[in-house]
Design an enzyme around this catalytic site. Sequence first.
Site, PDB file in Angstrom:
ATOM      1  N   HIS A 117      -8.746   1.385  -8.029  1.00 35.53           N
ATOM      2  CA  HIS A 117      -7.782   1.396  -9.149  1.00 35.53           C
ATOM      3  C   HIS A 117      -8.035   2.542 -10.128  1.00 35.53           C
ATOM      4  O   HIS A 117      -7.088   3.126 -10.656  1.00 35.53           O
ATOM      5  CB  HIS A 117      -7.748   0.022  -9.830  1.00 35.53           C
ATOM      6  CG  HIS A 117      -7.219  -1.034  -8.908  1.00 35.53           C
ATOM      7  ND1 HIS A 117      -7.925  -2.161  -8.551  1.00 35.53           N
ATOM      8  CD2 HIS A 117      -6.046  -1.086  -8.209  1.00 35.53           C
ATOM      9  CE1 HIS A 117      -7.207  -2.874  -7.699  1.00 35.53           C
ATOM     10  NE2 HIS A 117      -6.079  -2.245  -7.467  1.00 35.53           N
ATOM     11  N   GLY A 163      10.295  -1.887  -1.767  1.00 32.39           N
ATOM     12  CA  GLY A 163      10.156  -0.629  -2.497  1.00 32.39           C
ATOM     13  C   GLY A 163      11.098   0.458  -1.994  1.00 32.39           C
ATOM     14  O   GLY A 163      11.645   1.235  -2.774  1.00 32.39           O
ATOM     15  N   ASP A 171       1.099   1.736  -4.120  1.00 24.10           N
ATOM     16  CA  ASP A 171      -0.112   0.936  -3.913  1.00 24.10           C
ATOM     17  C   ASP A 171       0.241  -0.133  -2.882  1.00 24.10           C
ATOM     18  O   ASP A 171       0.449  -1.291  -3.194  1.00 24.10           O
ATOM     19  CB  ASP A 171      -0.505   0.319  -5.260  1.00 24.10           C
ATOM     20  CG  ASP A 171      -1.780  -0.500  -5.182  1.00 24.10           C
ATOM     21  OD1 ASP A 171      -2.380  -0.583  -4.101  1.00 24.10           O
ATOM     22  OD2 ASP A 171      -2.151  -1.086  -6.205  1.00 24.10           O
ATOM     23  N   SER A 172       0.332   0.316  -1.659  1.00 24.36           N
ATOM     24  CA  SER A 172       0.938  -0.531  -0.624  1.00 24.36           C
ATOM     25  C   SER A 172      -0.087  -1.010   0.393  1.00 24.36           C
ATOM     26  O   SER A 172      -1.234  -0.569   0.400  1.00 24.36           O
ATOM     27  CB  SER A 172       1.988   0.286   0.123  1.00 24.36           C
ATOM     28  OG  SER A 172       1.344   1.309   0.831  1.00 24.36           O
TER      29      SER A 172
HETATM   30  N1  SAM Z   1      -5.243  -1.916  -2.580  1.00 28.33           N
HETATM   31  C1  SAM Z   1      -4.595  -2.363  -1.447  1.00 28.33           C
HETATM   32  C2  SAM Z   1      -4.893  -1.660  -0.172  1.00 28.33           C
HETATM   33  O1  SAM Z   1      -4.696  -0.462  -0.020  1.00 28.33           O
HETATM   34  O2  SAM Z   1      -5.357  -2.346   0.733  1.00 28.33           O
HETATM   35  C3  SAM Z   1      -3.138  -2.586  -1.640  1.00 28.33           C
HETATM   36  C4  SAM Z   1      -3.000  -3.698  -2.617  1.00 28.33           C
HETATM   37  S1  SAM Z   1      -1.521  -4.471  -2.940  1.00 28.33           S
HETATM   38  C5  SAM Z   1      -2.052  -6.130  -2.678  1.00 28.33           C
HETATM   39  C6  SAM Z   1      -0.372  -4.094  -1.661  1.00 28.33           C
HETATM   40  C7  SAM Z   1       0.945  -4.796  -1.893  1.00 28.33           C
HETATM   41  O3  SAM Z   1       2.009  -4.054  -1.301  1.00 28.33           O
HETATM   42  C8  SAM Z   1       1.030  -6.206  -1.306  1.00 28.33           C
HETATM   43  O4  SAM Z   1       1.049  -7.154  -2.332  1.00 28.33           O
HETATM   44  C9  SAM Z   1       2.336  -6.201  -0.491  1.00 28.33           C
HETATM   45  O5  SAM Z   1       3.078  -7.384  -0.602  1.00 28.33           O
HETATM   46  C10 SAM Z   1       3.049  -4.989  -1.089  1.00 28.33           C
HETATM   47  N2  SAM Z   1       4.066  -4.406  -0.207  1.00 28.33           N
HETATM   48  C11 SAM Z   1       4.016  -4.215   1.130  1.00 28.33           C
HETATM   49  N3  SAM Z   1       5.147  -3.673   1.577  1.00 28.33           N
HETATM   50  C12 SAM Z   1       5.959  -3.497   0.500  1.00 28.33           C
HETATM   51  C13 SAM Z   1       7.270  -2.990   0.330  1.00 28.33           C
HETATM   52  N4  SAM Z   1       7.981  -2.546   1.374  1.00 28.33           N
HETATM   53  N5  SAM Z   1       7.797  -2.959  -0.919  1.00 28.33           N
HETATM   54  C14 SAM Z   1       7.075  -3.413  -1.977  1.00 28.33           C
HETATM   55  N6  SAM Z   1       5.831  -3.921  -1.875  1.00 28.33           N
HETATM   56  C15 SAM Z   1       5.268  -3.966  -0.657  1.00 28.33           C
END
Ligand code: SAM
Length: 279
Positions: free
Chosen positions: A62, A138, A155-156
């Site tokens: 972060h 997103g 941050d996906s």
């Molecule tokens: N720090 C982490 C990593 O790199 O492993 C990522 C953390 S965060 C929990 C990732 C988030 O992205 C998840 O909560 C997931 O639901 C979200 N996510 C995945 N695909 C997405 C999309 N298409 N649009 C928005 N959010 C998405």
Amino acid sequence: MEIWYTEEHTPDVRFSIRVEKQLYSAQSKFQRIDVFESREFGRFLTLDGLMMVTEKDEFIYHDMIVHVPMATNPGIRNVLVIGAGDGGTIRELTRYPYVERVDMVEIDEEVVKACMEYLPQTACSLGDPRVRIRYEDGLKFVRSRHGEYDLIIVDSTDPFGPGEGLFTKEFYGCCYKALREDGILVNQHESAYYAEYADAMARAHRCVKEFFPVCKVYQAHIPTYPSGYWLFGFASKKYDPVKDADADAWQRLGIQTKYYNSALHKGCFAIPNYVKERL
Ligand code: SAM
């Protein structure tokens, strides 16, 4: 009886953490969500069996995904964050008093609910009045945005399942349009060490490069991610993250960090030769 969380980093390499107890488990519309408690890493969140954050090492990820772009352009006021359901990126962004608006677009509301209950260490600033959370894809969200943001942070999860669309050429093109004339895009950029991750990294880098005149990667040591070595992408319409970084302005803010500092800001862009070649 011993309980271990085990993640396959490659078909021949596994990473395990001894689990004290499982705090939460659910299948959402998008993915399986688990929260565990461990002695070494504290609480940790996994999605579809892949590590997202641990209480012990989340500060590295972060700090690096937020403070590197924020120190490059002290003029950042409007930020779009995609993903980031655990809230750690929002916590760091909201430490900047002059940030006016943070739009967070997370596909899965269940992740946010689980983190608010079990991971307050990262989710603690999701209620900040400058933060607006939207629950949608997103890619769909950025398609209709034009010249609105100074910074987009992606941050996906990894480039499969719900996160797949966030590693495509279409997505990066939409991010370019959604940014202002001096906008910056930062994304979690996988790792260069194991082949499967290195392929994803090289593909993402090629796509971003087609749109942004400044396109670099920077690195951090993250013990619980595959190989412990992780990359972030920095793309920008104008700012060079090393030449233009305003270390004095950043230090005047007095933000205390456990990982990031101004010397490391420059150093993290010095990339090993095997990674350069792969890019
Ligand atoms: N720090 C982490 C990593 O790199 O492993 C990522 C953390 S965060 C929990 C990732 C988030 O992205 C998840 O909560 C997931 O639901 C979200 N996510 C995945 N695909 C997405 C999309 N298409 N649009 C928005 N959010 C998405």
